[in-house]
Motif scaffolding. Structure first.
Motif, short mmCIF file in Angstrom:
data_model
loop_
_atom_site.label_atom_id
_atom_site.label_comp_id
_atom_site.label_asym_id
_atom_site.label_seq_id
_atom_site.Cartn_x
_atom_site.Cartn_y
_atom_site.Cartn_z
N GLY A 249 0.79 -1.21 0.00
CA GLY A 249 0.00 0.00 0.00
C GLY A 249 0.83 1.27 0.00
N PHE A 250 2.10 1.19 0.50
CA PHE A 250 2.93 2.38 0.62
C PHE A 250 4.02 2.46 -0.44
CE2 PHE A 250 1.34 1.82 4.98
CZ PHE A 250 0.76 3.05 5.16
N GLY A 251 4.22 1.40 -1.19
CA GLY A 251 5.25 1.48 -2.22
C GLY A 251 5.77 0.12 -2.64
N ALA A 252 6.69 0.15 -3.62
CA ALA A 252 7.31 -1.06 -4.13
C ALA A 252 8.60 -1.35 -3.38
CB ALA A 252 7.59 -0.91 -5.62
N VAL A 253 9.01 -2.63 -3.33
CA VAL A 253 10.22 -3.05 -2.63
C VAL A 253 11.13 -3.74 -3.63
CG1 VAL A 253 11.16 -4.42 -0.74
CG2 VAL A 253 8.94 -3.34 -0.48
N TYR A 254 12.43 -3.35 -3.59
CA TYR A 254 13.42 -3.91 -4.50
C TYR A 254 14.57 -4.49 -3.70
CZ TYR A 254 10.97 -0.87 -7.82
OH TYR A 254 10.01 -0.25 -8.57
N GLN A 255 15.23 -5.50 -4.27
CA GLN A 255 16.44 -6.04 -3.67
C GLN A 255 17.64 -5.39 -4.33
OE1 GLN A 255 16.95 -10.26 -4.05
NE2 GLN A 255 18.93 -10.28 -2.98
N THR A 256 18.58 -4.96 -3.52
CA THR A 256 19.78 -4.31 -4.03
C THR A 256 21.01 -4.88 -3.32
OG1 THR A 256 18.60 -2.26 -4.48
CG2 THR A 256 20.99 -2.10 -4.28
N VAL A 257 22.09 -5.07 -4.06
CA VAL A 257 23.34 -5.57 -3.49
C VAL A 257 24.30 -4.40 -3.35
CG1 VAL A 257 25.27 -7.16 -3.78
CG2 VAL A 257 22.98 -7.82 -4.55
N LEU A 258 24.78 -4.18 -2.13
CA LEU A 258 25.74 -3.10 -1.89
C LEU A 258 27.12 -3.49 -2.40
CD1 LEU A 258 24.67 -2.05 1.72
CD2 LEU A 258 23.86 -1.18 -0.47
N GLY A 259 28.00 -2.51 -2.37
CA GLY A 259 29.35 -2.76 -2.87
C GLY A 259 30.09 -3.81 -2.09
N ASP A 260 29.72 -3.97 -0.80
CA ASP A 260 30.40 -4.96 0.02
C ASP A 260 29.77 -6.35 -0.13
OD1 ASP A 260 28.01 -4.63 1.28
OD2 ASP A 260 28.81 -3.93 3.20
N GLY A 261 28.81 -6.49 -1.07
CA GLY A 261 28.18 -7.79 -1.31
C GLY A 261 26.96 -8.07 -0.45
N ARG A 262 26.62 -7.15 0.41
CA ARG A 262 25.49 -7.33 1.31
C ARG A 262 24.20 -6.92 0.61
NH1 ARG A 262 23.60 -3.89 5.64
NH2 ARG A 262 25.30 -2.49 5.10
N SER A 263 23.14 -7.76 0.76
CA SER A 263 21.85 -7.46 0.16
C SER A 263 21.00 -6.63 1.12
CB SER A 263 21.08 -8.74 -0.18
OG SER A 263 21.68 -9.41 -1.27
N VAL A 264 20.32 -5.66 0.56
CA VAL A 264 19.35 -4.89 1.34
C VAL A 264 18.05 -4.82 0.54
CG1 VAL A 264 21.04 -3.50 2.59
CG2 VAL A 264 20.18 -2.71 0.37
N ALA A 265 16.98 -4.51 1.24
CA ALA A 265 15.67 -4.30 0.60
C ALA A 265 15.35 -2.82 0.67
CB ALA A 265 14.60 -5.12 1.29
N ILE A 266 14.96 -2.23 -0.45
CA ILE A 266 14.68 -0.80 -0.51
C ILE A 266 13.21 -0.60 -0.86
CG2 ILE A 266 15.17 1.35 -1.72
CD1 ILE A 266 17.98 0.46 -2.09
N LYS A 267 12.53 0.12 0.02
CA LYS A 267 11.13 0.46 -0.23
C LYS A 267 11.09 1.85 -0.84
CE LYS A 267 7.66 -0.65 2.44
NZ LYS A 267 6.69 -1.25 1.49
N LYS A 268 10.52 1.93 -2.02
CA LYS A 268 10.37 3.20 -2.72
C LYS A 268 8.95 3.71 -2.48
CE LYS A 268 10.56 5.11 -7.43
NZ LYS A 268 10.73 4.76 -8.85
N LEU A 269 8.83 4.72 -1.62
CA LEU A 269 7.51 5.21 -1.24
C LEU A 269 6.80 5.84 -2.43
CD1 LEU A 269 8.28 6.84 2.23
CD2 LEU A 269 7.40 4.57 1.75
N THR A 270 5.53 5.50 -2.58
CA THR A 270 4.75 6.04 -3.70
C THR A 270 3.72 7.05 -3.23
OG1 THR A 270 3.23 4.18 -3.51
CG2 THR A 270 5.03 3.96 -5.09
N VAL A 271 3.92 7.60 -2.05
CA VAL A 271 2.98 8.59 -1.51
C VAL A 271 3.71 9.90 -1.25
CG1 VAL A 271 1.32 6.98 -0.51
CG2 VAL A 271 3.39 7.52 0.74
N SER A 272 4.59 10.26 -2.18
CA SER A 272 5.44 11.42 -1.98
C SER A 272 4.65 12.69 -1.69
CB SER A 272 6.32 11.64 -3.23
OG SER A 272 7.13 10.51 -3.44
N SER A 273 3.51 12.88 -2.35
CA SER A 273 2.76 14.11 -2.18
C SER A 273 2.15 14.22 -0.80
CB SER A 273 1.66 14.18 -3.24
OG SER A 273 0.76 13.10 -3.09
#
Length: 976
Positions: A702-726
């Motif tokens: 309901g608040f946004g999409a979630v993506y998996q991203t690998v940092l430079g050190d090889g560690r995975s994180v999940a990033i929530k991109k909020l879609t309620v900016s306004s």
């Protein structure tokens, strides 16, 4: 159970020992006291009705013993009447000592066990009434072997089974036998049919079978015989006509066949005669009119055919006539105008034809049903005569499923006591008369499946008692009248398949008793009033195939409405129709002509003496729209440039500022966003690319999409991109709230590791949880994703601990559901998406509920009520639904082909009815400890209480779960 039984036996033993000892010392103690005290020792007396029975009394005839009557001469007990004393337990042998007992009444209690074998052998016993208890077992065949004095026997309303004891036939003086409402089976002993003194025989509601033998004429004193609702078969033998004193005959709901014996015509005293629900056939004999005492004649649900006999007109005492469910043809005879005492007439489900007899409205009939026949003619003709007289008696008029034509005359209002009017499935045309509103007592009005036209009269609001209004499948036009709000008792409103137009009136929201609404297949337009979400009893609301538009109301029933109920409205939007609604700005755009560029464009700036430029509303809207588009284009362009720049920059190129309570964060300028990691240096050399790569998307909420991203050190994180900016707070407030969430740490919470801020883009950076969501394991998983009971319990307990920790930190989750519970590589649950509502202060509960509509079934009922405060108890409700989802393996709301199943209601109903297996995931059957599963289910139901104050705190939930979880090692091996 066994210990309780032993204690009861010991108690009786000691009472007997005591009384025998006392009797030896005091011979004046008579058998009546001894017998009654022993009887009392065998039963429980919760209301203390028998406290006056004292073993120290020399006699039970002192007048103080409740329910006991004595013979004044002999000073011995002759009657024990304990009807309705709420006694339980068993009938012991104590009563056998009452050798002068004549009448025993133990009816309407909770006595259990089998019947005492020798109770009927008391020499002087004349009345034995054990009706309406829970006695069971087989009545011994020799139970009545010494019943020479017996006059009345009633074992009705118990659980007795087996055959009726043949020894009952030896009770030559018996006058009344009532064995109804038991489970007796087999044939009736032939000896019973020869009891010449028998006046009343009731064997109804058992499992008896076979035929009635010849020789029933021996029952010459019989006044009433009831064999209804058994499995008797064959023909009714001749002989009952010789029982001239018969006043009531009920052979209904058996398998009798053949014709009605002609000797019954001699039963001129018979007032009640029912053969309903059998297989009798042929014509009803004309001699039926000779049974002049008949007040009720029920021949329904048989195979009778031919004409309704004209001789019925001779039955001038008749009050109820039921000929429904047969094959009668022709019309009702005019001779029935002589049946002036007739109150109820049911000739439905036959093949009657012709006009509706006018005498129906000239009598004192209260209920008339001629439904489901072939009657035709113009219904206006008989109704027209009502103009001359007000019919005050008629309460039910059912003319449905015929071929009546013509119009409904305004004189229908002269049926001043009418409660039910059903004219459905005919060929009626014309307008609905305005006088329909004069039916002040009418609770059900069904005019569906006709050819009515015009509009629904606004006078309908005068029918103040309406509970059902059914007008579907006509040619009605115009609007739904606002006056319908006056029909406050309304529970059912069916207006579908017409040509109604206009909007749905908000007045419907005042009808708080509404359960079923169907306005489908019309031309209704406009948006649905939001107030409809406040209807507390709504079960179905079908608005499909109209021209409705806008967003569905948020809350209440509309959170679980079936997609089929909103289909065919191309301009509706929302998650149910899988169509996003247009974004609504939180406040109007106001452009300041003196805006310098450094101040907030959303707030006015003083003019400092300059003259204000006043723009028209249309100009403001046009300028605002253009500005919004330009800003959006510029924002997207800047973001793309920044992403490309970030992708080409090395981690070392980012400049981090010191002094923050957390780790270092990058500096910000006009051309970059602000990135903050709460521990360690950020490295997003590939992160920006991942955000733009759909292949890395993990899911959307309901608040946004979630993506998996690998940092430079090889560690995975999940990033929530909020879609309620306004709707997000200012940067300062946003960062303050996110940092608060970043400080919340618990092993069962998904850790918030950082954030990224620009005015048009906000990202939340979380730890990555490897095994995915609980939803996947429960509903999408194959064998490798199956969760054992131990794993499920750990998820429940871990989630409860996480929520308790959040509540201790003054954070409400708002969005509990199985997609927000993640499972890590060790099988531990991690609760995510917590506290996001704190970032969006402009969301009221209705907007918030629309943002999390994917949580259908988890949302507490208080979301639909403005006056109830949203508290941590909302999370408790969602947790309760989650518990039931985990145990059952079923979704909170299941959409069937023509039904909606709500998990809470399904589990509660199944548990109440003892169907525990339906409450447990079939994949777990045989692999779970009952002593854990059942308490967990009950805990889930307590958490989903409709009243917030009845739900426990999450801290209490954790304590309860820890008390439940005490498995043995063997169980752990079995279930692990």
């Amino acid at each position: 159970m066994e210990a309780s039984f032993k204690m009861r036996v010991m108690r009786v033993f000691f009472v007997l020992l005591f009384l025998v000892t006392v009797k030896a010392v005091n011979p004046s103690l008579n058998d009546d006291v001894l017998g009654l005290i022993v009887f009392k020792a065998d039963i429980q007396d919760p209301k203390g009705k028998l406290t006056s029975w004292n073993e120290d009394d020399e006699s039970a005839c002192s007048g103080s013993w409740v329910g006991v009557k004595c013979n004044a001469r002999s000073n011995r007990v002759v009657e024990v009447n304990l009807n309705g004393f709420s006694l339980s337990g068993r009938i012991g042998r104590g009563l056998q000592r009452l050798q002068f007992l004549r009448r025993l009444y133990l009816a309407n209690n909770n006595l259990t066990g089998s019947i005492t074998p020798n109770i009927a052998t008391i020499d002087n016993l004349r009345v034995l009434d054990l009706s309406n208890n829970n006695l069971s077992g087989v009545v011994p065949d020799d139970f009545f072997r010494q019943c020479g004095s017996m006059r009345v026997v009633s074992l009705a309303g118990n659980l007795f089974s087996g055959n009726i004891p043949s020894s009952l036939g030896s009770c030559s003086a018996v006058a009344n036998v009532d064995l109804s409402f038991n489970q007796f089976d087999g044939n009736v002993p032939k000896e019973i049919w020869s009891l010449s003194g028998l006046r009343s025989l009731d064997l109804s509601d058992n499992l008896l079978e076979g035929e009635i033998p010849e020789g029933v004429e021996a029952l010459k004193n019989l006044r009433s015989v009831n064999l209804a609702r058994n499995s008797f078969s064959g023909k009714i033998p001749y002989g009952f006509g010789s029982c001239l004193l018969l006043r009531s005959i009920d052979f209904g709901d058996n398998s009798f066949s053949g014709s009605i014996p002609s000797d019954l015509k001699d039963l001129v005293l018979c007032g009640y005669f029912s053969l309903s629900g059998n297989a009798f056939s042929g014509d009803v004999p004309d001699w039926i009119g000779e049974m002049k005492g008949l007040q009720t004649l029920d021949l329904s649900r048989n195979r009778f055919s031919g004409l309704v006999p004209d001789s019925l007109g001779k039955l001038w005492l008749m009050k109820t006539l039921n000929l429904s469910g047969n094959g009668f043809t022709g019309n009702l005879p005019e001779s029935m105008v002589n049946c002036t005492n007739l109150v109820a007439l049911d000739v439905s489900q036959n093949s009657l034809s012709g006009d509706l007899p006018s005498w129906i409205f000239g009598s004192d009939l209260e209920k008339v049903s001629v439904a489901d026949n072939k009657m035709s003619g113009r219904v206006k003709s008989p109704l027209y005569s009502l103009k001359k007289v007000v019919v005050q008696s008629l309460q039910v008029l059912d003319l449905s499923h015929n071929a009546f034509s013509g119009e409904i005359t305004s004189a229908v209002s002269h049926l001043s006591s009418l409660q039910v009017l059903n004219l459905s499935y005919n060929s009626l045309g014309g307008l609905i008369p305005a006088s329909i509103g004069d039916l002040k007592t009418c609770s059900s009005l069904d005019l569906s499946y006709n050819k009515l036209n015009g509009s629904i009269p606004r006078e309908i609001g005068g029918a103040l008692s309406l509970k059902e209004l059914i007008l579907e499948n006509n040619f009605l036009t115009g609007k739904i009248p606002m006056s319908i709000e006056n029909c406050f008792p309304l529970t059912t409103l069916i207006l579908s398949k017409n040509k109604l137009n206009g909007s749905i009136p908000a007045a419907l929201a005042k009808l708080t008793n509404l359960k079923t609404v169907d306005i489908s297949f019309n031309n209704l337009n406009g948006s649905l009033p939001k107030q409809l979400a406040n209807l507390p009893n709504l079960l179905t609301f079908n608005l499909s195939h109209n021209n409705l538009q806008g967003e569905l109301p948020a809350g209440g029933f509309f959170n679980t409405i079936s997609p089929s109920s909103v289909a065919g409205n191309p301009f509706l939007c929302g998650s149910v129709v899988n169509k996003k609604c247009p974004v609504r700005l939180p406040k109007p755009i106001v452009l300041n002509p003196n805006f310098s560029g450094d101040s907030d464009p959303g707030s006015p700036t003083p003019m400092s003496g300059h003259k204000r430029n006043i723009l028209s509303i249309s100009a403001l809207i046009a300028i605002g729209a253009a500005a919004f588009i330009v800003i959006g284009v510029i924002g997207i362009t800047v973001l793309n440039l920044r992403v490309r720049s970030a992708a080409s920059r090395s981690p070392a190129a980012l400049d981090f500022s010191a002094g923050d309570d957390y780790s270092r964060s990058p500096t910000t300028d006009a051309n970059s966003g602000k990135l903050v990691m709460f521990s360690g240096e950020p490295d997003f050399s590939s992160g920006a690319h991942a955000l733009l790569n759909k292949d890395c998307e993990l899911g959307r909420g309901g608040f946004g999409a979630v993506y998996q991203t690998v940092l430079g050190d090889g560690r995975s994180v999940a990033i929530k991109k909020l879609t309620v900016s306004s709707l997000v707070k200012s940067q300062e407030d946003f960062e303050r709230e996110v940092k608060k969430l970043g400080k919340v740490r618990h092993q069962n919470l998904v850790e918030l590791e950082g954030y990224y801020w620009t005015s048009s883009l906000q990202l939340l950076i979380y730890e990555f949880v490897s095994r995915g969501s609980l939803y996947k394991h429960l509903h999408e998983g194959s064998g490798e994703n199956f969760l054992s009971w131990n794993e499920r319990f750990n998820v429940i307990l871990g989630s409860a601990k996480a929520l308790a920790h959040l509540h201790h930190s003054n954070i409400i989750h708002y969005n509990i559901k199985s997609t927000n519970i993640l499972i890590d590589s060790y099988g531990e649950p991690k609760v995510g998406d917590y506290g996001l509502a704190r970032l969006l202060p402009m969301l009221d509960r209705y907007v918030l509920s629309s943002k999390i509509q994917s949580a259908l079934g988890y949302m507490a009922p208080e979301f639909a009520c403005k006056t109830v405060k949203i508290t941590e108890k909302c999370d408790v409700y969602g947790f309760g639904v989650l518990v039931l989802e985990i145990v059952t393996g079923k979704r909170p709301v299941e959409y069937m082909e023509d039904d909606v199943v709500v998990l809470c209601d399904m589990v509660r109903g199944a548990l109440d009815e003892g169907r525990v297996e339906e409450c447990i995931d079939e994949r777990l059957l045989g692999k779970f400890p009952v002593e854990e599963v059942i308490p967990v289910i009950k805990l889930g139901l307590v958490c989903t209480s409709q009243v917030p104050s009845n739900r426990p705190e999450m801290g209490e939930v954790v304590t309860i779960l820890e008390l439940i979880r005490c498995p043995s090692e063997g169980q752990e091996e079995l279930l692990g």
